[in-house]
Design a protein around this motif. Structure first.
Motif, PDB file in Angstrom:
ATOM      1  N   TYR A   8       0.827  -1.204   0.000  1.00 34.72           N
ATOM      2  CA  TYR A   8       0.000   0.000   0.000  1.00 34.72           C
ATOM      3  C   TYR A   8       0.865   1.259   0.000  1.00 34.72           C
ATOM      4  O   TYR A   8       0.554   2.246  -0.680  1.00 34.72           O
ATOM      5  N   LEU A   9       1.959   1.215   0.750  1.00 32.75           N
ATOM      6  CA  LEU A   9       2.851   2.374   0.816  1.00 32.75           C
ATOM      7  C   LEU A   9       3.472   2.659  -0.549  1.00 32.75           C
ATOM      8  O   LEU A   9       3.529   3.818  -0.989  1.00 32.75           O
ATOM      9  N   LYS A  10       3.936   1.611  -1.234  1.00 32.40           N
ATOM     10  CA  LYS A  10       4.545   1.803  -2.552  1.00 32.40           C
ATOM     11  C   LYS A  10       3.529   2.349  -3.553  1.00 32.40           C
ATOM     12  O   LYS A  10       3.862   3.191  -4.387  1.00 32.40           O
ATOM     13  N   THR A  11       2.298   1.865  -3.465  1.00 29.46           N
ATOM     14  CA  THR A  11       1.249   2.380  -4.347  1.00 29.46           C
ATOM     15  C   THR A  11       0.973   3.847  -4.057  1.00 29.46           C
ATOM     16  O   THR A  11       0.841   4.669  -4.986  1.00 29.46           O
ATOM     17  N   ALA A  12       0.904   4.188  -2.764  1.00 32.73           N
ATOM     18  CA  ALA A  12       0.636   5.581  -2.383  1.00 32.73           C
ATOM     19  C   ALA A  12       1.768   6.506  -2.824  1.00 32.73           C
ATOM     20  O   ALA A  12       1.521   7.623  -3.288  1.00 32.73           O
ATOM     21  N   LEU A  13       3.015   6.044  -2.707  1.00 36.22           N
ATOM     22  CA  LEU A  13       4.154   6.870  -3.119  1.00 36.22           C
ATOM     23  C   LEU A  13       4.133   7.131  -4.622  1.00 36.22           C
ATOM     24  O   LEU A  13       4.414   8.248  -5.077  1.00 36.22           O
ATOM     25  N   LEU A  14       3.790   6.112  -5.412  1.00 36.81           N
ATOM     26  CA  LEU A  14       3.715   6.301  -6.859  1.00 36.81           C
ATOM     27  C   LEU A  14       2.608   7.285  -7.223  1.00 36.81           C
ATOM     28  O   LEU A  14       2.810   8.191  -8.053  1.00 36.81           O
ATOM     29  N   PHE A  98       6.971  -0.076  -7.466  1.00 38.14           N
ATOM     30  CA  PHE A  98       5.570  -0.508  -7.541  1.00 38.14           C
ATOM     31  C   PHE A  98       5.436  -1.751  -8.417  1.00 38.14           C
ATOM     32  O   PHE A  98       4.684  -2.674  -8.096  1.00 38.14           O
ATOM     33  N   LEU A  99       6.163  -1.793  -9.524  1.00 36.88           N
ATOM     34  CA  LEU A  99       6.091  -2.946 -10.424  1.00 36.88           C
ATOM     35  C   LEU A  99       6.534  -4.225  -9.717  1.00 36.88           C
ATOM     36  O   LEU A  99       5.914  -5.286  -9.863  1.00 36.88           O
ATOM     37  N   GLU A 100       7.615  -4.130  -8.946  1.00 37.99           N
ATOM     38  CA  GLU A 100       8.080  -5.305  -8.210  1.00 37.99           C
ATOM     39  C   GLU A 100       7.038  -5.770  -7.196  1.00 37.99           C
ATOM     40  O   GLU A 100       6.753  -6.963  -7.065  1.00 37.99           O
ATOM     41  N   ALA A 101       6.459  -4.801  -6.462  1.00 37.65           N
ATOM     42  CA  ALA A 101       5.449  -5.151  -5.467  1.00 37.65           C
ATOM     43  C   ALA A 101       4.210  -5.746  -6.122  1.00 37.65           C
ATOM     44  O   ALA A 101       3.588  -6.668  -5.582  1.00 37.65           O
ATOM     45  N   PHE A 102       3.872  -5.229  -7.306  1.00 40.00           N
ATOM     46  CA  PHE A 102       2.701  -5.744  -8.019  1.00 40.00           C
ATOM     47  C   PHE A 102       2.881  -7.214  -8.371  1.00 40.00           C
ATOM     48  O   PHE A 102       1.978  -8.031  -8.199  1.00 40.00           O
ATOM     49  N   ALA A 103       4.061  -7.566  -8.877  1.00 40.81           N
ATOM     50  CA  ALA A 103       4.321  -8.956  -9.275  1.00 40.81           C
ATOM     51  C   ALA A 103       4.232  -9.891  -8.079  1.00 40.81           C
ATOM     52  O   ALA A 103       3.605 -10.950  -8.130  1.00 40.81           O
TER      53      ALA A 103
END
Length: 633
Positions: A8-14, A98-103
Motif C-alpha cells: 500500500y505504501l509503494k502504491t501511495a508513493l507512486l 511498484f512494479l516489483e510489489a505488483f508482481a
C-alpha cells in the motif's frame, strides 16, 4: 500484514509522485512557476523520505544498492532548485518499486486461492453427538471421526476395526495402507476408505504434520535471500556515477552539471527494465500453468544446474493404474476387467476406482452389481450379471474360493485377483507408472544445461529403481525422511543452484531450503505449495521445461535491457558533464531511455519455449482455460 502495508505504501508513493508531477506541470503552464515548484517538492519528499529509510535499513544489514543513486539525484536536484527534474526521478523510481510489489502481490493472491481449500477443523465425538472444532482445541484422548477423504488432523490410534489411509503425501508410498484397531495413524494421512474413529494421541501442534511445518519454517529461515539482479550491478554503477558527477563539478565549478549527471544517471534501466522483464516473464509462465512467486525465484530458476525430483505424484502419476492383465483358463482379459470393474463400482477404494476408470477408458458399459459385501482393505464380493464375483488381494480371493494364493507382484506393483463363479479368473497387475511426459522433459532439461538430475523419495529403493529404470538419473536416494531430503538438497547446493520438485508434505522442508522449490499444486499438499517458490498449477511435470525456458528468456532480456540502458545512460552522463544537458533535459533523455528499455523488456511476454517441451509449446491458452475451469489436461 507487514507485506500488505508495504504494498500500500509503494502504491501511495507512486500516486503521490505522479500526481505531483502532473499537477506541477499544469500549474507551471498556467504561469505560476513558484507554486509549481512547491507542488513538485510535495510530490518528491514522501518518495525521498521512504527511500532514505530504505537505504538506512539496507546499510544496517551491510547492503549497498541502487537506491543511493536515486536518493542522490533527487536530493541534489531539490537542493539546487531543479524541482521538475526531482519530480521526474521520483515518478520513475516509485514506478519501478511498484512494479516489483505488483508482481509479488499477484503471486501471493494466487497462492491464497490455492490454499483456501485446506481444512481447519476436525469432527469430534462429544456427548453422543458430533461437533466441528478448530484443530487447536483437540486434546489427547479425544475421539475423532475421520470421514472418507478427510485428512487426519493429529497423530492418533485407530479406534475402528480397520482404517485405509493414503500416506503418499507423508512417506511417498503410492498405494494406500491398511491399519487395524490400535495401529497409529500419522497426521497428514488421507482416509482412502470408509469412515473410522481416531483417538488423538497428541495435540495438533505436536503431531507429525506440525513437525514437518516447523521443519519448513526452519528451512526457510536458513535459506540465503535471493539477491535482485539490479543490486548485483549497483556498486560499480554507483562508483561510475559519483565519479563522473564529482569530476564535472570539480573541473567546471558548476554544481548544476553534477545534478544533471546524477539525474541522467538515475538507474532507471535497472529500476524499471529488470522488473518489467521479470514481471512479463512471470505473466508468460503463468499462461503455461507455472506460478512463480516473484522476480527472485524467476532469476534463480534461470541458473539451475541441479534438479532433484520426488517420485510419487511428481515423477509418477501418483495413482495406481492397470499395467497388465493375466488371465487363467478360458477367461478373456476384457471380460475379467469388465466384470471386476462392474463389482468395484460399489467400492470407494482408490484401487477399485482405478479399475473402474480403466474399464470406462476402454469403452465398457458396466452392469450394476448386486448383493455386495466389502471387507475394507481386503476385497469385495457380489453378483454381476448372475455370476458370483470376488475382487481383492490374492490371499483374500484365494481363501474365499478354497485355493492357495498364487503369483507375487513385481517391485513397484500390486496384484488384484479376480474370481468368477468360484474359479480364479485372472490377475490385474497394477502400479504407479512413470508420467508419460517425464522422460521427454528430463532429456530436454539435460540439453538445456541441467547437469545433474537426482531422485529423492521416501518410497522403497526397489520400487524407485523399477520406476526410474532407463531414465539415466545421476543419483537415486530412497527411503528418505523429510530432514534427510533437506540434507541432500544442502549437499547438492555446494555444486551450484538446486531446484527441488515435489508434491507431498514430506517434500515441503526440502522445497523450502532449495534455491528454487517447485510444487505440483494441482493435486499436491498445501504445505508443499506454500513452501515452494514455484507452483505447477496444472498436474503435468512437463510444464517445468517451459517454465525454465521462460525464466531464462526473461532474465536474458532483462540483462540486455540493462546493458543497453546503462550504456545510453553513461553516454548521457558524459554529455551532461560537458554541459550539453541541463537537469531537466537529462531527466527527459532518461525518460526516452526508459521507454526504449521497457519496450525491449516487454518482449518477455512473447517468449516461446523450446520445441523439445512437446505438448506444452503453443498451449498457453489451453493451460489458462484449464486453470480457470479448475481442471487438468
Amino acid at each position: 500484514m507487514d507485506t500488505i502495508r508495504s504494498d500500500y505504501l509503494k502504491t501511495a508513493l507512486l500516486i503521490t509522485a505522479a500526481v505531483g508531477l502532473v499537477s506541477g506541470l499544469v500549474v507551471s503552464l498556467s504561469g505560476r512557476p513558484d507554486a509549481a515548484n512547491v507542488i513538485w517538492i510535495a510530490g518528491v519528499v514522501p518518495a525521498l523520505a521512504a527511500l532514505v529509510v530504505e537505504i538506512l535499513v539496507s546499510l544496517r544489514s551491510g547492503e549497498v544498492g541502487l537506491d543511493i543513486v536515486a536518493a542522490l539525484s533527487m536530493s541534489a536536484a531539490l537542493f539546487f532548485g531543479e524541482e521538475l527534474a526531482a519530480a521526474v526521478v521520483a515518478v520513475m523510481y516509485s514506478g519501478g518499486t511498484f512494479l516489483e510489489a505488483f508482481a509479488e502481490g499477484r503471486a501471493r493472491r494466487e497462492m491464497r486461492d490455492l490454499l483456501s481449500r485446506v481444512p481447519r477443523t476436525a469432527t469430534r465425538h462429544r456427548d453422543g453427538g458430533l461437533e466441528e472444532v478448530p484443530l487447536d482445541e483437540i486434546a489427547p484422548g479425544d475421539r475423532l471421526l475421520i470421514r472418507q477423504g478427510d485428512v487426519a488432523p493429529v497423530d492418533g490410534k485407530v479406534a475402528s476395526d480397520t482404517a485405509f489411509l493414503d500416506t503418499s503425501a507423508l512417506t511417498g508410498e503410492s498405494l494406500p495402507i491398511r491399519l487395524t484397531r490400535g495401529a497409529e495413524a500419522m497426521s497428514g494421512s488421507t482416509n482412502a476408505g470408509e469412515a473410522f474413529d481416531l483417538i488423538a494421541m497428541r495435540e495438533a501442534k505436536d503431531s507429525t504434520y506440525a513437525g514437518i511445518v516447523r521443519l519448513v519454517e526452519e528451512a526457510q529461515a536458513s535459506k540465503a535471500p535471493m539477491s535482485r539482479l539490479a543490486d548485483r550491478w549497483s556498486l560499480w554503477f554507483l562508483a561510475i556515477t559519483v565519479g563522473i558527477a564529482c569530476a564535472a563539478w570539480w573541473f567546471t565549478g558548476d554544481p548544476i552539471r553534477a545534478v544533471a549527471v546524477l539525474v541522467v544517471a538515475t538507474p532507471c534501466p535497472l529500476i524499471l527494465a529488470v522488473p518489467v522483464a521479470l514481471v512479463a516473464g512471470l505473466s508468460r509462465a503463468a499462461q503455461f500453468g507455472v506460478l512463480i512467486k516473484g522476480a527472485g525465484p524467476l532469476e534463480t530458476m534461470a541458473r539451475i544446474g541441479t534438479l532433484i525430483l520426488d517420485k510419487t505424484g511428481t515423477l509418477t502419476e501418483g495413482r495406481p493404474q492397470i499395467m497388465s492383465i493375466e488371465s487363467f483358463g478360458d477367461f478373456a482379459e476384457a471380460d475379467i476387467l469388465r466384470v471386476a470393474a462392474a463389482l468395484d463400482q460399489a467400492s470407494k477404494h482408490p484401487v477399485a476406482q482405478a479399475i473402474v476408470a480403466a474399464a470406462h477408458a476402454r469403452g465398457f458399459v458396466l452392469p450394476a452389481p448386486f448383493d455386495v459385501a466389502e471387507t475394507p482393505g481386503e476385497g469385495i464380493a457380489g453378483r454381476v450379471e448372475g455370476r458370483t464375483v470376488i475382487v481383492g488381494g490374492d490371499a483374500f480371493v484365494a481363501s474365499r474360493i478354497g485355493q492357495e494364493p498364487g503369483g507375487h507382484p513385481v517391485a513397484g506393483s500390486v496384484l488384484v485377483a479376480v474370481a468368477i463363479d468360484r474359479q480364479m479368473a485372472g490377475l490385474l497387475v497394477m502400479s504407479d507408472p512413470l508420467r508419460v511426459d517425464a522422460r521427454l522433459m528430463l532429456e530436454g532439461l539435460r540439453r538445456q544445461g541441467v547437469g545433474r538430475i537426482l531422485l529423492a523419495t521416501g518410497d522403497r529403493a526397489d520400487v524407485a529403481k523399477q520406476v526410474t529404470m532407463g531414465l539415466g538419473l545421476n543419483g537415486l536416494h530412497a527411503g528418505l525422511t523429510p530432514d534427510q531430503k533437506v540434507r541432500l538438497v544442502l549437499n547438492e547446493r555446494k555444486r551450484g543452484p538446486v531446484m527441488m520438485v515435489g508434491d507431498g508434505v514430506n517434500d515441503a522442508p526440502a522445497l523450502a531450503v532449495a534455491d528454487v522449490g517447485v510444487a505440483m499444486g494441482a493435486r499436491g499438499a498445501a504445505a508443499s505449495a506454500e513452501a515452494a517458490d514455484v507452483v505447477l498449477l496444472i498436474d503435468r511435470i512437463d510444464r517445468l521445461g517451459p517454465g525454465i525456458d521462460i525464466a531464462r528468456g526473461a532474465r536474458r532480456i532483462a540483462v540486455e535491457s540493462v546493458v543497453v540502458g546503462i550504456g545510453l545512460s553513461i553516454i548521457g552522463m558524459i554529455a551532461a558533464a560537458f554541459g550539453y544537458l541541463t537537469p531537466v533535459q537529462g531527466a527527459l533523455l532518461q525518460e526516452l531511455i526508459d521507454v526504449a528499455v521497457i519496450l525491449n523488456a516487454l518482449r518477455a511476454l512473447r517468449i516461446t519455449p523450446h520445441e523439445w517441451a512437446a505438448g506444452t509449446v503453443n498451449t498457453a491458452s489451453s493451460a489458462t482455460a484449464d486453470i480457470a475451469r479448475g481442471t487438468t489436461p
